[in-house]
Scaffold this motif. Structure first.
Motif, PDB file in Angstrom:
ATOM      1  N   MET A  70     -46.029   4.473  22.598  1.00  0.00           N
ATOM      2  CA  MET A  70     -45.338   3.277  23.033  1.00  0.00           C
ATOM      3  C   MET A  70     -46.364   2.283  23.553  1.00  0.00           C
ATOM      4  O   MET A  70     -47.333   2.644  24.192  1.00  0.00           O
ATOM      5  N   ASN A  71     -46.137   1.022  23.314  1.00  0.00           N
ATOM      6  CA  ASN A  71     -47.038  -0.024  23.728  1.00  0.00           C
ATOM      7  C   ASN A  71     -46.726  -0.438  25.163  1.00  0.00           C
ATOM      8  O   ASN A  71     -45.615  -0.803  25.478  1.00  0.00           O
ATOM      9  N   ASP A  72     -47.727  -0.379  26.055  1.00  0.00           N
ATOM     10  CA  ASP A  72     -47.515  -0.727  27.456  1.00  0.00           C
ATOM     11  C   ASP A  72     -47.757  -2.205  27.734  1.00  0.00           C
ATOM     12  O   ASP A  72     -47.618  -2.645  28.856  1.00  0.00           O
ATOM     13  N   ARG A  73     -48.114  -2.961  26.708  1.00  0.00           N
ATOM     14  CA  ARG A  73     -48.384  -4.383  26.868  1.00  0.00           C
ATOM     15  C   ARG A  73     -47.098  -5.097  27.266  1.00  0.00           C
ATOM     16  O   ARG A  73     -46.041  -4.833  26.733  1.00  0.00           O
ATOM     17  N   LYS A  74     -47.207  -6.025  28.225  1.00  0.00           N
ATOM     18  CA  LYS A  74     -46.032  -6.811  28.628  1.00  0.00           C
ATOM     19  C   LYS A  74     -45.621  -7.715  27.489  1.00  0.00           C
ATOM     20  O   LYS A  74     -46.454  -8.309  26.832  1.00  0.00           O
ATOM     21  N   THR A  75     -44.327  -7.815  27.247  1.00  0.00           N
ATOM     22  CA  THR A  75     -43.810  -8.681  26.202  1.00  0.00           C
ATOM     23  C   THR A  75     -43.716 -10.099  26.736  1.00  0.00           C
ATOM     24  O   THR A  75     -43.148 -10.339  27.791  1.00  0.00           O
ATOM     25  N   LYS A  76     -44.292 -11.028  25.985  1.00  0.00           N
ATOM     26  CA  LYS A  76     -44.195 -12.435  26.350  1.00  0.00           C
ATOM     27  C   LYS A  76     -42.902 -12.999  25.765  1.00  0.00           C
ATOM     28  O   LYS A  76     -42.399 -12.517  24.760  1.00  0.00           O
ATOM     29  N   THR A  77     -42.384 -14.031  26.396  1.00  0.00           N
ATOM     30  CA  THR A  77     -41.178 -14.679  25.899  1.00  0.00           C
ATOM     31  C   THR A  77     -41.361 -15.114  24.454  1.00  0.00           C
ATOM     32  O   THR A  77     -40.450 -14.996  23.643  1.00  0.00           O
ATOM     33  N   SER A  78     -42.550 -15.583  24.097  1.00  0.00           N
ATOM     34  CA  SER A  78     -42.805 -16.047  22.729  1.00  0.00           C
ATOM     35  C   SER A  78     -42.794 -14.900  21.721  1.00  0.00           C
ATOM     36  O   SER A  78     -42.716 -15.131  20.516  1.00  0.00           O
ATOM     37  N   ASP A  79     -42.857 -13.647  22.194  1.00  0.00           N
ATOM     38  CA  ASP A  79     -42.830 -12.482  21.302  1.00  0.00           C
ATOM     39  C   ASP A  79     -41.410 -12.000  21.015  1.00  0.00           C
ATOM     40  O   ASP A  79     -41.216 -11.077  20.243  1.00  0.00           O
ATOM     41  N   THR A  80     -40.420 -12.577  21.670  1.00  0.00           N
ATOM     42  CA  THR A  80     -39.050 -12.105  21.524  1.00  0.00           C
ATOM     43  C   THR A  80     -38.242 -13.018  20.607  1.00  0.00           C
ATOM     44  O   THR A  80     -38.554 -14.192  20.440  1.00  0.00           O
ATOM     45  N   ASN A  81     -37.207 -12.453  20.017  1.00  0.00           N
ATOM     46  CA  ASN A  81     -36.320 -13.213  19.148  1.00  0.00           C
ATOM     47  C   ASN A  81     -34.995 -13.439  19.853  1.00  0.00           C
ATOM     48  O   ASN A  81     -34.445 -12.524  20.449  1.00  0.00           O
ATOM     49  N   PRO A  82     -34.448 -14.664  19.739  1.00  0.00           N
ATOM     50  CA  PRO A  82     -33.130 -14.898  20.333  1.00  0.00           C
ATOM     51  C   PRO A  82     -32.074 -14.061  19.622  1.00  0.00           C
ATOM     52  O   PRO A  82     -32.202 -13.748  18.438  1.00  0.00           O
ATOM     53  N   PHE A  83     -31.050 -13.664  20.366  1.00  0.00           N
ATOM     54  CA  PHE A  83     -30.012 -12.809  19.808  1.00  0.00           C
ATOM     55  C   PHE A  83     -28.667 -13.208  20.404  1.00  0.00           C
ATOM     56  O   PHE A  83     -28.491 -13.155  21.619  1.00  0.00           O
ATOM     57  N   GLY A  84     -27.751 -13.635  19.550  1.00  0.00           N
ATOM     58  CA  GLY A  84     -26.411 -13.969  20.012  1.00  0.00           C
ATOM     59  C   GLY A  84     -25.642 -12.686  20.287  1.00  0.00           C
ATOM     60  O   GLY A  84     -25.716 -11.732  19.519  1.00  0.00           O
ATOM     61  N   LEU A  85     -24.910 -12.655  21.370  1.00  0.00           N
ATOM     62  CA  LEU A  85     -24.201 -11.439  21.759  1.00  0.00           C
ATOM     63  C   LEU A  85     -22.777 -11.768  22.176  1.00  0.00           C
ATOM     64  O   LEU A  85     -22.568 -12.579  23.074  1.00  0.00           O
ATOM     65  N   ARG A  86     -21.820 -11.163  21.517  1.00  0.00           N
ATOM     66  CA  ARG A  86     -20.430 -11.268  21.947  1.00  0.00           C
ATOM     67  C   ARG A  86     -20.205 -10.184  22.990  1.00  0.00           C
ATOM     68  O   ARG A  86     -20.484  -9.021  22.742  1.00  0.00           O
ATOM     69  N   MET A  87     -19.731 -10.604  24.152  1.00  0.00           N
ATOM     70  CA  MET A  87     -19.611  -9.661  25.255  1.00  0.00           C
ATOM     71  C   MET A  87     -18.200  -9.723  25.830  1.00  0.00           C
ATOM     72  O   MET A  87     -17.657 -10.802  26.049  1.00  0.00           O
ATOM     73  N   ASP A  88     -17.639  -8.570  26.095  1.00  0.00           N
ATOM     74  CA  ASP A  88     -16.344  -8.477  26.763  1.00  0.00           C
ATOM     75  C   ASP A  88     -16.437  -9.227  28.097  1.00  0.00           C
ATOM     76  O   ASP A  88     -17.416  -9.065  28.825  1.00  0.00           O
ATOM     77  N   PRO A  89     -15.452 -10.061  28.415  1.00  0.00           N
ATOM     78  CA  PRO A  89     -15.500 -10.840  29.661  1.00  0.00           C
ATOM     79  C   PRO A  89     -15.696  -9.991  30.919  1.00  0.00           C
ATOM     80  O   PRO A  89     -16.420 -10.384  31.833  1.00  0.00           O
ATOM     81  N   GLU A  90     -15.095  -8.806  30.948  1.00  0.00           N
ATOM     82  CA  GLU A  90     -15.252  -7.926  32.109  1.00  0.00           C
ATOM     83  C   GLU A  90     -16.699  -7.431  32.224  1.00  0.00           C
ATOM     84  O   GLU A  90     -17.249  -7.364  33.322  1.00  0.00           O
ATOM     85  N   VAL A  91     -17.310  -7.114  31.102  1.00  0.00           N
ATOM     86  CA  VAL A  91     -18.708  -6.675  31.095  1.00  0.00           C
ATOM     87  C   VAL A  91     -19.599  -7.826  31.557  1.00  0.00           C
ATOM     88  O   VAL A  91     -20.499  -7.642  32.386  1.00  0.00           O
TER      89      VAL A  91
END
Length: 56
Positions: free
Chosen positions: A1-22
């Motif tokens: 596993m890579n212990d390097r901190k993930t930078k914001t620029s390394d992440t991909n946006p992801f739309g998420l439908r979430m139950d209102p209670e959650v």
């Protein structure tokens, strides 16, 4: 596993439908921990996947 901190620029946006209670539960946790909703969701997912130890 890579212990390097993930930078914001390394992440991909992801739309998420979430139950209102959650969403309310995650928003409450984020507020209590003074963290963003995004950070809290990522932290909870890492814990659920065993990628991070839960805090005591």
């Amino acid at each position: 596993m890579n212990d390097r901190k993930t930078k914001t620029s390394d992440t991909n946006p992801f739309g998420l439908r979430m139950d209102p209670e959650v969403r309310r539960g995650v928003e409450k946790k984020a507020f209590e921990e003074e963290r963003s909703l995004n950070w809290t969701i990522n932290d909870l997912l890492k814990q659920a996947l065993g990628l991070k130890e839960p805090l005591p």
